[in-house]
Design a protein around this motif. Sequence first.
Motif, mmCIF file in Angstrom:
data_model
loop_
_atom_site.group_PDB
_atom_site.id
_atom_site.type_symbol
_atom_site.label_atom_id
_atom_site.label_comp_id
_atom_site.label_asym_id
_atom_site.label_seq_id
_atom_site.Cartn_x
_atom_site.Cartn_y
_atom_site.Cartn_z
ATOM 1 N N GLY A 42 0.776 -1.237 0.000
ATOM 2 C CA GLY A 42 0.000 0.000 0.000
ATOM 3 C C GLY A 42 0.804 1.282 0.000
ATOM 4 O O GLY A 42 0.234 2.372 0.082
ATOM 5 N N LEU A 43 2.117 1.198 -0.119
ATOM 6 C CA LEU A 43 2.941 2.400 -0.122
ATOM 7 C C LEU A 43 2.779 3.187 -1.419
ATOM 8 O O LEU A 43 2.663 2.609 -2.493
ATOM 9 C CB LEU A 43 4.417 2.032 0.058
ATOM 10 N N LYS A 44 2.795 4.508 -1.302
ATOM 11 C CA LYS A 44 2.706 5.382 -2.481
ATOM 12 C C LYS A 44 4.122 5.823 -2.873
ATOM 13 O O LYS A 44 4.759 6.593 -2.165
ATOM 14 C CB LYS A 44 1.825 6.592 -2.170
ATOM 15 N N ILE A 45 4.599 5.300 -4.008
ATOM 16 C CA ILE A 45 5.949 5.580 -4.480
ATOM 17 C C ILE A 45 5.869 6.413 -5.756
ATOM 18 O O ILE A 45 5.296 5.978 -6.752
ATOM 19 C CB ILE A 45 6.727 4.279 -4.780
ATOM 20 N N ALA A 46 6.438 7.616 -5.739
ATOM 21 C CA ALA A 46 6.380 8.511 -6.902
ATOM 22 C C ALA A 46 7.770 8.722 -7.489
ATOM 23 O O ALA A 46 8.693 9.118 -6.780
ATOM 24 C CB ALA A 46 5.780 9.850 -6.505
ATOM 25 N N PHE A 47 7.914 8.457 -8.781
ATOM 26 C CA PHE A 47 9.175 8.698 -9.492
ATOM 27 C C PHE A 47 9.151 10.091 -10.121
ATOM 28 O O PHE A 47 8.178 10.475 -10.773
ATOM 29 C CB PHE A 47 9.390 7.645 -10.575
ATOM 30 N N LEU A 48 10.230 10.822 -9.919
ATOM 31 C CA LEU A 48 10.375 12.167 -10.473
ATOM 32 C C LEU A 48 11.701 12.227 -11.242
ATOM 33 O O LEU A 48 12.750 12.536 -10.678
ATOM 34 C CB LEU A 48 10.361 13.206 -9.339
ATOM 35 N N PRO A 49 11.678 11.896 -12.537
ATOM 36 C CA PRO A 49 12.910 11.909 -13.335
ATOM 37 C C PRO A 49 13.352 13.331 -13.655
ATOM 38 O O PRO A 49 12.622 14.295 -13.419
ATOM 39 C CB PRO A 49 12.504 11.158 -14.598
ATOM 40 N N LYS A 50 14.547 13.449 -14.205
ATOM 41 C CA LYS A 50 15.016 14.766 -14.654
ATOM 42 C C LYS A 50 14.069 15.321 -15.707
ATOM 43 O O LYS A 50 13.841 16.530 -15.781
ATOM 44 C CB LYS A 50 16.408 14.656 -15.275
ATOM 45 N N GLN A 51 13.532 14.404 -16.506
ATOM 46 C CA GLN A 51 12.751 14.813 -17.676
ATOM 47 C C GLN A 51 11.865 13.644 -18.090
ATOM 48 O O GLN A 51 12.340 12.519 -18.236
ATOM 49 C CB GLN A 51 13.728 15.177 -18.794
ATOM 50 N N VAL A 52 10.568 13.883 -18.256
ATOM 51 C CA VAL A 52 9.684 12.830 -18.731
ATOM 52 C C VAL A 52 9.844 12.680 -20.246
ATOM 53 O O VAL A 52 10.386 13.553 -20.914
ATOM 54 C CB VAL A 52 8.202 13.117 -18.371
ATOM 55 N N ASN A 53 9.382 11.571 -20.779
ATOM 56 C CA ASN A 53 9.484 11.253 -22.214
ATOM 57 C C ASN A 53 10.924 11.169 -22.692
ATOM 58 O O ASN A 53 11.218 11.383 -23.869
ATOM 59 C CB ASN A 53 8.702 12.287 -23.053
ATOM 60 N N ASN A 54 11.826 10.866 -21.778
ATOM 61 C CA ASN A 54 13.234 10.614 -22.083
ATOM 62 C C ASN A 54 13.398 9.088 -22.082
ATOM 63 O O ASN A 54 13.053 8.438 -21.094
ATOM 64 C CB ASN A 54 14.101 11.268 -20.999
ATOM 65 N N PRO A 55 13.883 8.474 -23.169
ATOM 66 C CA PRO A 55 13.943 7.008 -23.254
ATOM 67 C C PRO A 55 14.642 6.342 -22.066
ATOM 68 O O PRO A 55 14.217 5.284 -21.603
ATOM 69 C CB PRO A 55 14.723 6.760 -24.550
ATOM 70 N N TYR A 56 15.680 6.981 -21.581
ATOM 71 C CA TYR A 56 16.418 6.435 -20.440
ATOM 72 C C TYR A 56 15.522 6.360 -19.209
ATOM 73 O O TYR A 56 15.436 5.326 -18.532
ATOM 74 C CB TYR A 56 17.637 7.307 -20.157
ATOM 75 N N PHE A 57 14.838 7.461 -18.905
ATOM 76 C CA PHE A 57 13.986 7.488 -17.721
ATOM 77 C C PHE A 57 12.694 6.698 -17.920
ATOM 78 O O PHE A 57 12.097 6.224 -16.948
ATOM 79 C CB PHE A 57 13.703 8.927 -17.299
ATOM 80 N N THR A 58 12.278 6.536 -19.166
ATOM 81 C CA THR A 58 11.138 5.662 -19.433
ATOM 82 C C THR A 58 11.486 4.226 -19.052
ATOM 83 O O THR A 58 10.680 3.515 -18.427
ATOM 84 C CB THR A 58 10.734 5.728 -20.920
ATOM 85 N N SER A 59 12.713 3.798 -19.401
ATOM 86 C CA SER A 59 13.170 2.455 -19.035
ATOM 87 C C SER A 59 13.285 2.311 -17.522
ATOM 88 O O SER A 59 12.882 1.301 -16.946
ATOM 89 C CB SER A 59 14.522 2.159 -19.680
#
Length: 346
Positions: A42-59
Amino acid sequence: MKKALTVTLATLLVVSLSACAEDGDSGSDGGGGETTNGIKSGLKIAFLPKQVNNPYFTSAGTGGKAAVGEFKGTYSETGPSEASPSAQVSYINTLSQQDTDVIVVSANDKDAICGALTEAKSGGTKVVTFDSDTKPECRDVFVNQATADGIAKSQIKLISEAVGAEGGKIAILSATANATNQNAWIEKMKTELAKPEYSKLQLVATVYGDDNDQKSFQEAQGLLAKYPDLKGIISPTTVGIAAAARYLQGSTYKGKVALTGLGTPNQMRAFVKDGTCKAFALWNPEELGYLAAYAAGALASGTITGKQGDKFTAGKLGEYTVGANGEVLLGDPTTFDASNIDKFNF
């Protein structure tokens, strides 16, 4: 009859309490939720990348989402479309106001988001940095893809091999000028270049594409306009290396200017096969996101605190130990070339 009914009810109550105790021994978090490797559900885990729609951070997000699903948490991802020092602040503030259990962030700047992260921590939100760190006091744990020293050695070795024994002028095409990880790698590369075995390589410029495809393309173009005798480019960023490869592929410099850096096999496959880039390196970004998510879950569950020596199990990746300054290390980067690139799909 009344006495018999009372005895029966008492017996049922004892059985029920015994069953609850047994369930608790086999995986209760004390609050009624199940646990996976000591991680609460039930933990809420939020990812905040440097930039969305970046292939690296999408992976990386794909790996993070898979891990959160394994320990039955709620995964989300948000972030800016452009990588800039202060772009992440408003997202951090919003996430902490939404009672997010853990913010998993790749910092565009080690200083710019510290105030917002510190405030989020004071409100009870845990903070895990991954890929690019902040100041240690602004987060609880840093999940590092590889050591700065290891990455620098790999990059200089690759460009030296690609340029050849004659050496020559080389340049670095980086992400943002404030990116913590990029700057650490570049400083280590300079140290590596000072070694006698690399004396024939001359670093003439470091430019910044801001992890923007078009700007990175233009910066690569600008390097060759300014240094037509350039022998090689190192781009330790997935956006930058792909943009530089695209420029070289369509120019007269293809096959004459060596290129290496950090990229994903899927984005670089065609450039390796047509000779634009002989070899490049990277860790598995899905595994990085997966490990960061498990570190976040362990932190929010109290399994670890970020203290050196803390241990936790990260699903299929196995056991990890927290090192100095709250750092968890994924492992060494992998080199990709024509001989192995088709074995990878990310």
